[in-house]
Design a protein around this motif. Structure first.
Motif, short mmCIF file in Angstrom:
data_model
loop_
_atom_site.label_atom_id
_atom_site.label_comp_id
_atom_site.label_asym_id
_atom_site.label_seq_id
_atom_site.Cartn_x
_atom_site.Cartn_y
_atom_site.Cartn_z
N ILE A 62 0.84 -1.20 0.00
CA ILE A 62 0.00 0.00 0.00
C ILE A 62 0.87 1.25 0.00
CG2 ILE A 62 -1.60 1.34 1.43
CD1 ILE A 62 -2.94 -1.38 2.14
N THR A 63 1.96 1.24 0.78
CA THR A 63 2.88 2.37 0.82
C THR A 63 3.49 2.62 -0.55
OG1 THR A 63 3.39 1.85 3.12
CG2 THR A 63 4.92 3.30 1.98
N ARG A 64 3.91 1.55 -1.21
CA ARG A 64 4.52 1.67 -2.55
C ARG A 64 3.52 2.17 -3.58
NH1 ARG A 64 7.97 -3.98 -2.86
NH2 ARG A 64 9.78 -3.26 -1.69
N ILE A 65 2.31 1.65 -3.51
CA ILE A 65 1.27 2.07 -4.47
C ILE A 65 0.95 3.54 -4.26
CG2 ILE A 65 -1.15 1.78 -5.12
CD1 ILE A 65 -0.81 -1.23 -4.30
N ASN A 66 0.84 3.97 -3.01
CA ASN A 66 0.55 5.37 -2.71
C ASN A 66 1.63 6.29 -3.25
OD1 ASN A 66 -0.94 7.51 -1.64
ND2 ASN A 66 0.12 7.40 0.31
N ALA A 67 2.90 5.90 -3.05
CA ALA A 67 4.02 6.72 -3.54
C ALA A 67 3.98 6.84 -5.06
CB ALA A 67 5.35 6.10 -3.09
N ALA A 68 3.73 5.70 -5.74
CA ALA A 68 3.66 5.72 -7.20
C ALA A 68 2.43 6.49 -7.69
CB ALA A 68 3.63 4.29 -7.74
N ALA A 69 1.33 6.37 -6.97
CA ALA A 69 0.10 7.08 -7.36
C ALA A 69 0.31 8.59 -7.24
CB ALA A 69 -1.06 6.63 -6.48
N LYS A 70 0.99 9.02 -6.18
CA LYS A 70 1.26 10.45 -6.00
C LYS A 70 2.14 11.01 -7.12
CE LYS A 70 0.38 10.90 -1.11
NZ LYS A 70 0.92 11.06 0.25
N GLN A 71 3.04 10.19 -7.63
CA GLN A 71 3.85 10.62 -8.78
C GLN A 71 2.99 10.78 -10.02
OE1 GLN A 71 6.94 7.66 -9.04
NE2 GLN A 71 8.30 8.80 -7.68
N ASN A 72 1.85 10.12 -10.05
CA ASN A 72 0.94 10.21 -11.18
C ASN A 72 -0.24 11.15 -10.90
OD1 ASN A 72 1.88 8.33 -13.39
ND2 ASN A 72 1.99 7.00 -11.61
N SER A 77 -6.18 6.11 -2.14
CA SER A 77 -7.61 5.83 -1.99
C SER A 77 -8.39 6.13 -3.27
CB SER A 77 -8.19 6.61 -0.81
OG SER A 77 -8.07 7.99 -1.02
N ARG A 78 -8.03 7.20 -3.96
CA ARG A 78 -8.71 7.52 -5.23
C ARG A 78 -8.41 6.46 -6.28
NH1 ARG A 78 -6.95 13.07 -4.61
NH2 ARG A 78 -8.57 14.21 -3.51
N LEU A 79 -7.15 6.00 -6.30
CA LEU A 79 -6.75 4.98 -7.27
C LEU A 79 -7.54 3.68 -7.04
CD1 LEU A 79 -4.87 3.81 -9.48
CD2 LEU A 79 -3.26 3.27 -7.66
#
Length: 118
Positions: A62-72, A77-79
């Motif tokens: 979840i931490t990794r996904i959040n970091a990558a999502a923020k770069q995008n 949660s929105r993703l």
């Protein structure tokens, strides 16, 4: 009169414990009583941590996904919300691996979760 050593069954039980204690430091691998205590404790920790491991990996993904999502330009949660609304069934392990190994594909997934939901 010699002392009673309880024979074959007891020896087998003690050897089983000492085998599990192989590699422990000091008397913990040599002395039955301390070895038995150390093995009991180790087995308790092993049982507990097999469950904890699952939690910790999910937290890491979840931490990794959040970091990558923020770069995008979005957040975790929105993703995840966009993915579920658009019936894109990728689990957190796969999403995390995608974010690390193939960032372009992860960006495509983020865009797919945004487009259809709008």
């Amino acid at each position: 009169m010699p002392r009673v050593t309880r024979g074959f069954k007891a020896r087998r039980r003690r050897n089983k414990v000492l085998k599990l204690a192989k590699g422990y430091r000091g008397g913990k691998h040599r002395l039955f009583k301390t070895a038995a205590e150390a093995v009991d404790r180790a087995l308790c920790y092993a049982y507990r941590d097999r469950r904890t491991k699952k939690r910790e990996f999910r937290q890491l993904w979840i931490t990794r996904i959040n970091a990558a999502a923020k770069q995008n330009g979005t957040n975790y949660s929105r993703l995840i919300s966009g993915l579920s609304k658009n019936a894109i069934e990728l689990d957190r392990k796969v999403l995390s691996n995608l974010a690390i190994v193939d960032p372009n594909a992860f960006t495509a997934v983020v865009n797919a979760s945004r487009q259809m939901a709008s």
